[in-house]
Design an enzyme around this catalytic site. Structure first.
Site, PDB file in Angstrom:
ATOM      1  N   ARG A   1      -0.726   6.810  -2.602  1.00 48.23           N
ATOM      2  CA  ARG A   1      -2.164   7.014  -2.412  1.00 48.23           C
ATOM      3  C   ARG A   1      -2.963   5.710  -2.377  1.00 48.23           C
ATOM      4  NH1 ARG A   1      -3.398  12.471  -6.040  1.00 48.23           N
ATOM      5  NH2 ARG A   1      -1.741  13.742  -5.100  1.00 48.23           N
TER       6      ARG A   1
ATOM      7  N   ALA B   1       0.866  -1.183   0.000  1.00 48.20           N
ATOM      8  CA  ALA B   1       0.000   0.000   0.000  1.00 48.20           C
ATOM      9  C   ALA B   1       0.899   1.228   0.000  1.00 48.20           C
ATOM     10  CB  ALA B   1      -0.922  -0.013   1.217  1.00 48.20           C
ATOM     11  N   VAL B   2       1.364   1.590  -1.179  1.00 44.68           N
ATOM     12  CA  VAL B   2       2.356   2.656  -1.327  1.00 44.68           C
ATOM     13  C   VAL B   2       1.685   3.889  -1.919  1.00 44.68           C
ATOM     14  CG1 VAL B   2       4.538   3.298  -2.420  1.00 44.68           C
ATOM     15  CG2 VAL B   2       4.178   0.957  -1.600  1.00 44.68           C
TER      16      VAL B   2
ATOM     17  N   GLU C   1       4.013  -9.126 -13.716  1.00 42.81           N
ATOM     18  CA  GLU C   1       3.045 -10.133 -14.164  1.00 42.81           C
ATOM     19  C   GLU C   1       3.564 -10.910 -15.372  1.00 42.81           C
ATOM     20  OE1 GLU C   1      -1.397  -9.745 -13.875  1.00 42.81           O
ATOM     21  OE2 GLU C   1      -1.143  -9.364 -16.030  1.00 42.81           O
TER      22      GLU C   1
END
Length: 333
Positions: free
Chosen positions: A107, A104-105, A284
């Site tokens: 914003r 959770a970097v 990915e």
């Protein structure tokens, strides 16, 4: 008697001695092995099996409209295939514990983290020890939430990179490091999640496996020539063919296996960087390359990571995790 005749008799005698010795040796060994096998059979009859291969209990024919097993016999998990209570019971007997990594970097922390954690507490591995490892550049902004017994939250401060692509790619290095330093000593399994998701239904022990990959909701029905593998031969993520298209939003497995995956992706990402190459879909693309070379032992159906923008929901009996609405223009600055 000539010396030749004596020599022949000696040779025959010596051969007979060797044959008898070999026979005695084989006979003795067969008696020993027979006793060993007999004892083993008796032990198996009197000692209960500690663990049943749970995937052998799956009802692969319960969902005839979708593929439930890969060509290498790995299960693809769909609703109706498994007995949730049986899976939970067996994993409780094994003292299964699960770590969760989530980034959770910037914003993303304010926009998504609380929803992710609160919804996980309602649906993710309920009844099992779970620790959430939150990687953030703003540890002071992480809101405390109420956690169930045996559930913990740990915050790890990380650097914020200028580009979201670098954040996405560098997470593999950080996942590998935390597994090596801590997770492998305390947890049987680890799941790695994107933070912009919300749990809506059971995400339980049936999802656990040695090496777990997520079928991408947008590609699971498409022909392979539509898969967005990296087609650049200069990239380490290059693929000309593959089995499925996997979503990097969710992957997991035994701690060592996830570390091996993360190391593979990180090293290939760094080699690409040295060659001024960037894979099409960043980590990915490298994850898809890894699972092409090293087949996952379990696949999760799109029930476990669904996008509400997809119109055809005919296969989706339960939406376990939903993609959150994306606001790239606000978040990726």
């Amino acid at each position: 008697m000539s010396w030749r005749g004596a020599g022949k008799k000696s040779a025959v005698f010596f051969t007979c001695v060797l044959f008898v010795a070999a026979f005695i040796s084989l006979y003795s060994r067969s008696l020993h092995e027979g006793t060993f096998v007999k004892n083993l059979l008796v032990a198996s009859e009197t000692t209960p099996r500690l663990f049943t291969n749970l995937d052998e209990t799956l009802n692969y024919g319960s969902r005839p409209a979708v593929q439930t097993r890969t060509s290498w016999n790995a299960p693809i998990m769909w609703e109706l295939m498994f007995d949730a209570n049986f899976y939970d019971q067996k994993h409780h007997e094994l003292n299964t514990s699960v770590a969760v990594t989530v980034f959770a970097v910037g914003r993303y922390l304010e926009a998504y983290l609380n929803t992710f954690l609160i919804s996980a507490e309602k649906h993710f591995m309920l009844g099992f020890p779970v620790t959430y490892y939150v990687f953030t550049d703003l540890p002071g902004n992480v809101t405390k939430i109420t956690l169930a017994p045996q559930r913990k939250l740990k915050i790890i401060q990380v650097e914020r990179y200028s580009r979201w692509q670098d954040i996405s790619m560098m997470r593999m290095k950080l996942i590998s490091e935390v597994i090596e330093k801590e997770l492998r000593y305390s947890f049987s399994h680890v799941f790695c999640f994107d933070v912009d998701q919300e749990f809506k239904g059971r995400f339980g022990s049936e999802a656990l496996g040695d090496s777990v990959a997520m079928l991408h909701a947008h590609f699971y029905k498409l022909p392979k020539n539509r898969f967005t593998y990296d087609r650049n031969p200069k990239s380490k993520a290059y693929m000309s063919e593959g089995d499925y298209y996997y979503h990097a939003a969710i992957f997991g497995g035994k701690c060592q296996n996830v570390k091996t995956l993360a190391d593979f992706c990180y090293l290939n990402i760094m080699e690409d960087k040295m060659n001024n190459v960037e894979a099409l879909w960043h980590d990915e693309s490298h994850l898809n390359k890894y699972f092409w070379l090293h087949k996952p032992t379990k696949l999760l159906s799109p029930e476990y990571c669904w996008d509400m923008l997809i119109g055809d929901t005919s296969d989706i009996l339960i939406k376990r995790v939903l993609w959150a609405p994306k606001q790239y223009e606000k978040l990726r600055i």
